[in-house]
Scaffold this motif. Structure first.
Motif, PDB file in Angstrom:
ATOM      1  N   CYS A 165     -50.874 107.088  94.020  1.00  0.00           N
ATOM      2  CA  CYS A 165     -49.603 107.062  94.749  1.00  0.00           C
ATOM      3  C   CYS A 165     -48.403 107.296  93.833  1.00  0.00           C
ATOM      4  O   CYS A 165     -47.367 107.796  94.289  1.00  0.00           O
ATOM      5  CB  CYS A 165     -49.455 105.739  95.490  1.00  0.00           C
ATOM      6  N   ILE A 166     -48.526 106.960  92.560  1.00  0.00           N
ATOM      7  CA  ILE A 166     -47.423 107.194  91.625  1.00  0.00           C
ATOM      8  C   ILE A 166     -47.219 108.697  91.440  1.00  0.00           C
ATOM      9  O   ILE A 166     -46.091 109.195  91.447  1.00  0.00           O
ATOM     10  CB  ILE A 166     -47.707 106.518  90.265  1.00  0.00           C
ATOM     11  N   ALA A 167     -48.319 109.425  91.314  1.00  0.00           N
ATOM     12  CA  ALA A 167     -48.212 110.881  91.206  1.00  0.00           C
ATOM     13  C   ALA A 167     -47.694 111.494  92.500  1.00  0.00           C
ATOM     14  O   ALA A 167     -46.873 112.420  92.477  1.00  0.00           O
ATOM     15  CB  ALA A 167     -49.572 111.477  90.846  1.00  0.00           C
ATOM     16  N   LEU A 168     -48.160 110.987  93.638  1.00  0.00           N
ATOM     17  CA  LEU A 168     -47.758 111.565  94.922  1.00  0.00           C
ATOM     18  C   LEU A 168     -46.267 111.387  95.196  1.00  0.00           C
ATOM     19  O   LEU A 168     -45.622 112.281  95.750  1.00  0.00           O
ATOM     20  CB  LEU A 168     -48.573 110.949  96.054  1.00  0.00           C
ATOM     21  N   VAL A 169     -45.712 110.246  94.822  1.00  0.00           N
ATOM     22  CA  VAL A 169     -44.271 110.061  95.052  1.00  0.00           C
ATOM     23  C   VAL A 169     -43.479 110.968  94.117  1.00  0.00           C
ATOM     24  O   VAL A 169     -42.420 111.487  94.494  1.00  0.00           O
ATOM     25  CB  VAL A 169     -43.862 108.576  94.902  1.00  0.00           C
ATOM     26  N   ALA A 170     -43.996 111.205  92.915  1.00  0.00           N
ATOM     27  CA  ALA A 170     -43.323 112.111  91.988  1.00  0.00           C
ATOM     28  C   ALA A 170     -43.392 113.556  92.459  1.00  0.00           C
ATOM     29  O   ALA A 170     -42.482 114.347  92.196  1.00  0.00           O
ATOM     30  CB  ALA A 170     -43.950 111.989  90.597  1.00  0.00           C
ATOM     31  N   LEU A 171     -44.457 113.909  93.165  1.00  0.00           N
ATOM     32  CA  LEU A 171     -44.672 115.281  93.604  1.00  0.00           C
ATOM     33  C   LEU A 171     -44.068 115.587  94.979  1.00  0.00           C
ATOM     34  O   LEU A 171     -44.293 116.659  95.542  1.00  0.00           O
ATOM     35  CB  LEU A 171     -46.173 115.579  93.628  1.00  0.00           C
ATOM     36  N   ASP A 172     -43.296 114.644  95.516  1.00  0.00           N
ATOM     37  CA  ASP A 172     -42.623 114.840  96.814  1.00  0.00           C
ATOM     38  C   ASP A 172     -43.594 115.150  97.945  1.00  0.00           C
ATOM     39  O   ASP A 172     -43.346 116.012  98.804  1.00  0.00           O
ATOM     40  CB  ASP A 172     -41.578 115.959  96.723  1.00  0.00           C
ATOM     41  N   ALA A 173     -44.711 114.445  97.957  1.00  0.00           N
ATOM     42  CA  ALA A 173     -45.700 114.628  99.017  1.00  0.00           C
ATOM     43  C   ALA A 173     -45.141 114.166 100.357  1.00  0.00           C
ATOM     44  O   ALA A 173     -44.179 113.380 100.422  1.00  0.00           O
ATOM     45  CB  ALA A 173     -46.973 113.851  98.686  1.00  0.00           C
ATOM     46  N   GLU A 174     -45.755 114.666 101.434  1.00  0.00           N
ATOM     47  CA  GLU A 174     -45.473 114.194 102.787  1.00  0.00           C
ATOM     48  C   GLU A 174     -46.750 113.610 103.374  1.00  0.00           C
ATOM     49  O   GLU A 174     -47.850 114.120 103.127  1.00  0.00           O
ATOM     50  CB  GLU A 174     -45.004 115.337 103.682  1.00  0.00           C
ATOM     51  N   VAL A 175     -46.606 112.551 104.160  1.00  0.00           N
ATOM     52  CA  VAL A 175     -47.741 111.910 104.811  1.00  0.00           C
ATOM     53  C   VAL A 175     -47.807 112.381 106.253  1.00  0.00           C
ATOM     54  O   VAL A 175     -46.798 112.385 106.966  1.00  0.00           O
ATOM     55  CB  VAL A 175     -47.600 110.371 104.782  1.00  0.00           C
ATOM     56  N   ILE A 176     -49.009 112.775 106.688  1.00  0.00           N
ATOM     57  CA  ILE A 176     -49.221 113.182 108.079  1.00  0.00           C
ATOM     58  C   ILE A 176     -49.850 112.011 108.828  1.00  0.00           C
ATOM     59  O   ILE A 176     -50.918 111.516 108.443  1.00  0.00           O
ATOM     60  CB  ILE A 176     -50.140 114.411 108.174  1.00  0.00           C
ATOM     61  N   LEU A 177     -49.189 111.550 109.880  1.00  0.00           N
ATOM     62  CA  LEU A 177     -49.635 110.399 110.655  1.00  0.00           C
ATOM     63  C   LEU A 177     -49.894 110.829 112.094  1.00  0.00           C
ATOM     64  O   LEU A 177     -49.081 111.522 112.701  1.00  0.00           O
ATOM     65  CB  LEU A 177     -48.572 109.294 110.632  1.00  0.00           C
ATOM     66  N   ALA A 178     -51.028 110.422 112.627  1.00  0.00           N
ATOM     67  CA  ALA A 178     -51.379 110.755 114.008  1.00  0.00           C
ATOM     68  C   ALA A 178     -51.274 109.524 114.894  1.00  0.00           C
ATOM     69  O   ALA A 178     -51.531 108.401 114.458  1.00  0.00           O
ATOM     70  CB  ALA A 178     -52.797 111.314 114.073  1.00  0.00           C
ATOM     71  N   ASN A 179     -50.898 109.738 116.152  1.00  0.00           N
ATOM     72  CA  ASN A 179     -50.894 108.679 117.152  1.00  0.00           C
ATOM     73  C   ASN A 179     -51.334 109.291 118.479  1.00  0.00           C
ATOM     74  O   ASN A 179     -51.678 110.472 118.553  1.00  0.00           O
ATOM     75  CB  ASN A 179     -49.518 108.015 117.262  1.00  0.00           C
ATOM     76  N   ALA A 180     -51.332 108.500 119.514  1.00  0.00           N
ATOM     77  CA  ALA A 180     -51.823 108.980 120.811  1.00  0.00           C
ATOM     78  C   ALA A 180     -51.001 110.134 121.373  1.00  0.00           C
ATOM     79  O   ALA A 180     -51.498 110.930 122.164  1.00  0.00           O
ATOM     80  CB  ALA A 180     -51.855 107.817 121.805  1.00  0.00           C
ATOM     81  N   LYS A 181     -49.755 110.250 120.965  1.00  0.00           N
ATOM     82  CA  LYS A 181     -48.878 111.288 121.494  1.00  0.00           C
ATOM     83  C   LYS A 181     -48.859 112.557 120.642  1.00  0.00           C
ATOM     84  O   LYS A 181     -48.305 113.565 121.055  1.00  0.00           O
ATOM     85  CB  LYS A 181     -47.454 110.735 121.619  1.00  0.00           C
ATOM     86  N   GLY A 182     -49.436 112.497 119.449  1.00  0.00           N
ATOM     87  CA  GLY A 182     -49.413 113.656 118.562  1.00  0.00           C
ATOM     88  C   GLY A 182     -49.384 113.233 117.112  1.00  0.00           C
ATOM     89  O   GLY A 182     -50.190 112.404 116.686  1.00  0.00           O
ATOM     90  N   GLU A 183     -48.455 113.786 116.336  1.00  0.00           N
ATOM     91  CA  GLU A 183     -48.349 113.415 114.933  1.00  0.00           C
ATOM     92  C   GLU A 183     -46.904 113.452 114.470  1.00  0.00           C
ATOM     93  O   GLU A 183     -46.041 114.056 115.107  1.00  0.00           O
ATOM     94  CB  GLU A 183     -49.209 114.336 114.055  1.00  0.00           C
ATOM     95  N   ARG A 184     -46.668 112.805 113.368  1.00  0.00           N
ATOM     96  CA  ARG A 184     -45.370 112.860 112.720  1.00  0.00           C
ATOM     97  C   ARG A 184     -45.602 112.919 111.212  1.00  0.00           C
ATOM     98  O   ARG A 184     -46.672 112.561 110.719  1.00  0.00           O
ATOM     99  CB  ARG A 184     -44.493 111.652 113.075  1.00  0.00           C
ATOM    100  N   LYS A 185     -44.580 113.373 110.490  1.00  0.00           N
ATOM    101  CA  LYS A 185     -44.656 113.446 109.045  1.00  0.00           C
ATOM    102  C   LYS A 185     -43.505 112.650 108.446  1.00  0.00           C
ATOM    103  O   LYS A 185     -42.390 112.670 108.967  1.00  0.00           O
ATOM    104  CB  LYS A 185     -44.586 114.900 108.568  1.00  0.00           C
TER     105      LYS A 185
END
Length: 327
Positions: A165-185
């Protein structure tokens, strides 16, 4: 460990549907953290939803981003040719984590969701606001050698344990989250939380959501980079302090730089002020030293971890020097 119901699913949609039905249910992937917590009585889900057969293990390039599925193992990510070529900082950070055996089963999503290794959190006989809000923080006046020096509150001084997670925050990653209605980032830097008044909440994942993947922008930081982890043992140990450092230079002038720290806060700690200071300056020891001192603004020790106030800036300087030496 209490009795629990075991369910298996093969799609994101059905996994979310099962989760929504039972607020005490938990997703089971690698289980490298969850099972430990269950054995120690820290958590006791009534239902485990096995998501290992959900097809979320792909690593691919999509446009100018690298997509990584949430169920990809840490080993698969670290060893993937695309990651090693385009995002070597992430590969190095993953290889610094846990042990080879654990990396083989631990997943990207599970790594993001892992909980602190604070001894007071794991000991159910001790006070811990994270485990049982309102009971106090045993580490505050207790054994706090591993604990936070940034972003602390009077409720909790635990640290986030991940290297990935330390590398991911440095690399400006985005998280893809799914729910019953679709997804958000959401930006990775907004996924985890500081303790504040709600230390029991580690992240901003909603109760009806599931992590399905990451998107990481391809950058020009694959030449000068380093992940430096200072720990008590050479392997299978959590960071006292870690630094993810990467920068791009033109004629020895830094035009882009990323710095983040682990082992120092309740969430991956991005060193934004130090990054801003270094941009446009030479990649020199003097500038690295000034950036490191700037990073320490508002740092606070709690007795047992006061040594981190010196170790942290020294680790930043060393990580930047090692990144420069790769040129």
């Amino acid at each position: 460990m209490i009795n629990f119901q075991y369910l298996r699913t093969t799609t994101v949609k059905s996994a979310i549907a099962l989760l929504v039905k039972d607020k005490n249910a938990k997703f089971l992937a690698g289980g490298t953290n969850l099972i430990d917590l269950m054995k120690r009585g820290v958590t006791a889900p009534e239902k485990l939803i096995d998501i290992n057969h959900v097809p979320l293990k792909e690593i691919k390039q999509v446009g100018n981003k690298i997509y990584i599925g949430a169920l990809t193992s840490n080993t698969a990510v670290a060893d993937h040719a695309l990651v090693k070529e385009k995002l070597p900082l992430l590969s190095w950070a993953l290889q610094a984590g846990a042990s080879a055996q654990l990396r083989n089963v631990a997943t990207v999503g599970g790594n993001m969701m892992q909980r602190t290794r604070c001894g007071y959190f794991y000991d159910t006989e001790m006070p811990c606001n994270k485990r049982q809000p309102g009971t106090g923080c045993g580490a505050m006046e207790g054994f706090n050698r591993m604990h936070a020096i940034f972003g602390t509150s009077d409720q909790c001084i635990a640290v986030h344990p991940s290297d990935m997670c330390i590398a991911l925050v440095a690399l400006d990653a985005e998280v893809i989250l799914a729910n019953a209605k679709g997804e958000r980032k959401i930006p990775f830097k907004e996924f985890h939380r500081l303790a504040g008044d709600t230390p029991q909440l580690d992240n901003n994942l909603k109760a009806d959501e599931m992590i399905t993947g990451l998107e990481i922008p391809i950058n020009n930081l694959a030449k000068n980079y380093h992940y430096l982890k200072v720990r008590d043992r050479a392997s299978y140990a959590f960071a006292l302090v870690s630094v993810a450092a990467a920068f791009e230079t033109v004629d020895n002038k830094i035009i882009d730089v990323r710095l983040a720290m682990g082992g120092v806060a309740h969430k991956p700690w991005r060193l934004t002020a130090s990054e801003l200071f270094l941009k446009g300056k030479e990649a020199s020891l003097t500038n690295f030293e000034q950036a490191a001192q700037l990073a320490m603004k508002d740092a606070k020790g709690f007795g047992g971890n006061d040594f981190k106030l010196k170790l942290a800036p020294n680790t930043i300087i060393e990580a930047l020097n090692l990144a420069k030496s790769k040129a």
